[in-house]
Enzyme design. Structure first.
Site, PDB file in Angstrom:
ATOM      1  N   ASP A 132      -6.656  44.975  26.465  1.00  0.00           N
ATOM      2  CA  ASP A 132      -7.506  44.184  27.075  1.00  0.00           C
ATOM      3  C   ASP A 132      -7.671  42.647  26.920  1.00  0.00           C
ATOM      4  O   ASP A 132      -8.580  42.217  26.251  1.00  0.00           O
ATOM      5  CB  ASP A 132      -9.269  44.820  26.819  1.00  0.00           C
ATOM      6  CG  ASP A 132     -10.238  44.079  27.650  1.00  0.00           C
ATOM      7  OD1 ASP A 132     -10.017  43.407  28.870  1.00  0.00           O
ATOM      8  OD2 ASP A 132     -11.403  44.105  27.291  1.00  0.00           O
TER       9      ASP A 132
ATOM     10  N   HIS B  20      -7.219  44.161  21.614  1.00  0.00           N
ATOM     11  CA  HIS B  20      -8.007  42.858  21.815  1.00  0.00           C
ATOM     12  C   HIS B  20      -9.579  43.312  21.696  1.00  0.00           C
ATOM     13  O   HIS B  20     -10.165  43.515  23.007  1.00  0.00           O
ATOM     14  CB  HIS B  20      -7.631  42.113  23.147  1.00  0.00           C
ATOM     15  CG  HIS B  20      -6.311  41.685  23.245  1.00  0.00           C
ATOM     16  ND1 HIS B  20      -5.216  42.697  23.229  1.00  0.00           N
ATOM     17  CD2 HIS B  20      -5.781  40.571  23.189  1.00  0.00           C
ATOM     18  CE1 HIS B  20      -4.047  42.084  23.426  1.00  0.00           C
ATOM     19  NE2 HIS B  20      -4.241  40.792  23.246  1.00  0.00           N
TER      20      HIS B  20
ATOM     21  N   HIS C 113     -15.657  50.037  30.877  1.00  0.00           N
ATOM     22  CA  HIS C 113     -16.326  50.650  29.602  1.00  0.00           C
ATOM     23  C   HIS C 113     -16.677  51.970  30.414  1.00  0.00           C
ATOM     24  O   HIS C 113     -16.783  52.871  29.711  1.00  0.00           O
ATOM     25  CB  HIS C 113     -17.481  49.737  29.358  1.00  0.00           C
ATOM     26  CG  HIS C 113     -17.170  48.680  28.441  1.00  0.00           C
ATOM     27  ND1 HIS C 113     -17.941  47.392  28.235  1.00  0.00           N
ATOM     28  CD2 HIS C 113     -15.998  48.323  27.693  1.00  0.00           C
ATOM     29  CE1 HIS C 113     -17.460  46.577  27.337  1.00  0.00           C
ATOM     30  NE2 HIS C 113     -16.066  46.848  27.379  1.00  0.00           N
TER      31      HIS C 113
ATOM     32  N   GLU D   2      -8.454  41.930  16.212  1.00  0.00           N
ATOM     33  CA  GLU D   2      -9.210  40.586  16.809  1.00  0.00           C
ATOM     34  C   GLU D   2      -8.563  39.344  15.984  1.00  0.00           C
ATOM     35  O   GLU D   2      -8.653  39.124  14.858  1.00  0.00           O
ATOM     36  CB  GLU D   2     -10.569  40.829  16.678  1.00  0.00           C
ATOM     37  CG  GLU D   2     -11.226  39.438  17.153  1.00  0.00           C
ATOM     38  CD  GLU D   2     -10.962  39.025  18.483  1.00  0.00           C
ATOM     39  OE1 GLU D   2     -11.051  39.669  19.700  1.00  0.00           O
ATOM     40  OE2 GLU D   2     -10.752  37.927  18.660  1.00  0.00           O
TER      41      GLU D   2
ATOM     42  N   ASN E  21      -2.215  40.076  15.537  1.00  0.00           N
ATOM     43  CA  ASN E  21      -1.894  39.761  17.076  1.00  0.00           C
ATOM     44  C   ASN E  21      -1.866  41.320  17.888  1.00  0.00           C
ATOM     45  O   ASN E  21      -1.269  42.295  17.372  1.00  0.00           O
ATOM     46  CB  ASN E  21      -0.648  39.151  17.221  1.00  0.00           C
ATOM     47  CG  ASN E  21      -0.429  38.928  18.487  1.00  0.00           C
ATOM     48  OD1 ASN E  21      -0.632  39.336  19.462  1.00  0.00           O
ATOM     49  ND2 ASN E  21       0.314  37.515  18.628  1.00  0.00           N
ATOM     50  N   GLY E  22      -2.565  41.465  18.542  1.00  0.00           N
ATOM     51  CA  GLY E  22      -2.745  42.648  19.575  1.00  0.00           C
ATOM     52  C   GLY E  22      -1.544  42.973  20.132  1.00  0.00           C
ATOM     53  O   GLY E  22      -1.248  44.242  20.186  1.00  0.00           O
TER      54      GLY E  22
ATOM     55  N   SER F  35     -16.032  47.145  24.034  1.00  0.00           N
ATOM     56  CA  SER F  35     -15.411  48.433  23.566  1.00  0.00           C
ATOM     57  C   SER F  35     -15.361  49.019  22.043  1.00  0.00           C
ATOM     58  O   SER F  35     -15.429  50.185  21.994  1.00  0.00           O
ATOM     59  CB  SER F  35     -13.729  48.179  24.037  1.00  0.00           C
ATOM     60  OG  SER F  35     -13.259  47.072  23.582  1.00  0.00           O
TER      61      SER F  35
END
Ligand SMILES: C[S@@+](CC[C@H](N)C(=O)[O-])C[C@H]1O[C@@H](n2cnc3c(N)ncnc32)[C@H](O)[C@@H]1O
Length: 283
Positions: free
Chosen positions: A166, A41, A18, A120, A145-146, A102
């Site tokens: 991530d 994500h 971060h 997500e 789906n990321g 994030s």
């Protein structure tokens, strides 16, 4: 999908990730042109470090709480201000142990013209994300789906932006998927900044991953790593890494300064190694 970030929010790995995201977005905000953040994500957006999950692991006590309590030297405090002020402001406006993931951090640092896409897959986490940041008209939350988001949402309309990947690393093959996603992101959006987070547990896997990333031969690939514990097993997190492609030119020095100051505070042996170096340079 068993992973819940609430157990780990605000831990040393989150702090380094971060802090880096905040530096990148602070740099992006120097130009008026809009940018877009694609967070593949995203998690729940905001966490309660006083909640049962966080208290069960106590990980935030070794991470953000130590950094917030520290008397940091002026240059470090100044570099961390966008990140730490976001945490403090969130705490003042709600409860004293809240922590921005994030999405909340990116939105706090974003301007009216900037746009944010959050993927997500987990239903409950996505509901929390909706509740936490869904009212912000700049944010779009997707049940996608990321890994597919890279192909679907790049390049962004703004032609400026940050892709944060991530993943939870709970399934085999995540290192390979990161490399493939980076390749695909670069093919679609060569000027974008890409941030890949990875755990340091299995050193051989990390070594192979670094080599695979370097082998892509992309210009300007920065590696930022910290160790906050001794390597004990292949399953226990001992450090945290970020690969950043097309980082702001200031980022390597900034992250070296920040992490050299704060990683000893977070590390279990009080030392805390920091590695910031270029996997590839130029371009
Ligand atoms: C490490 S957490 C994200 C933390 C967040 N980026 C932050 O810094 O605050 C990973 C998240 O990805 C979600 N997830 C797992 N697999 C996914 C997938 N294929 N696509 C999108 N989200 C996924 C998990 O439910 C979890 O909330």
């Amino acid at each position: 999908m068993n992973y819940r970030h609430a157990f780990h929010a605000g831990n040393p790995a989150d702090v380094m990730k971060h802090a880096a995201l905040a530096r990148v977005l602070t740099y992006f905000a120097k130009k008026d042109n809009a940018y877009r953040v694609v967070d593949t994500h995203a998690g729940a957006g905001i966490y309660d470090l006083g909640g049962t999950s966080a208290l069960k692991t106590g990980e935030a006590d070794e991470g953000i709480e130590r950094v917030l309590a520290a008397d940091l030297p002026e240059p470090v405090a100044a570099l961390l201000a966008p990140y730490l002020d976001t945490v403090r402001t969130l705490r003042q406006s709600s409860s004293p142990r809240r922590y921005p993931g994030s999405p909340a951090l990116a939105l706090a640092l974003g301007r009216p013209q900037d746009r944010f896409l959050f993927c997500e897959l987990h239903g409950e986490e996505r509901q929390k994300l909706e509740k936490n940041v869904g009212d912000d008209h700049r944010a779009k939350i997707m049940n996608q789906n990321g890994w597919q988001a890279v192909g679907a949402h790049l390049p962004p309309r703004e032609r400026r932006g940050v892709l944060l990947i991530d993943p939870p690393f709970e399934e085999p093959g995540e290192f390979h998927r990161l490399v493939e996603a980076l390749k695909s992101a670069y093919e679609r959006f060569a000027t974008g900044t890409v941030m890949l987070w990875y755990p340091i547990k299995d050193l051989q896997a990390v070594d192979a991953f670094r080599r695979d990333v370097a082998r892509l031969g992309l210009p300007k690939t920065l590696k930022v790593e910290i160790d906050f514990a001794e390597v004990r097993s292949l399953t226990q997190l001992s450090g945290s890494g970020l690969i950043i492609v097309n980082p702001p030119f200031t980022l390597a020095d900034e992250m070296r300064t920040i992490l050299t100051a704060i990683n000893p505070l977070m590390a279990r042996d009080g030392k805390g190694r920091v590695r910031v170096s270029w996997l590839t340079q130029g371009g």
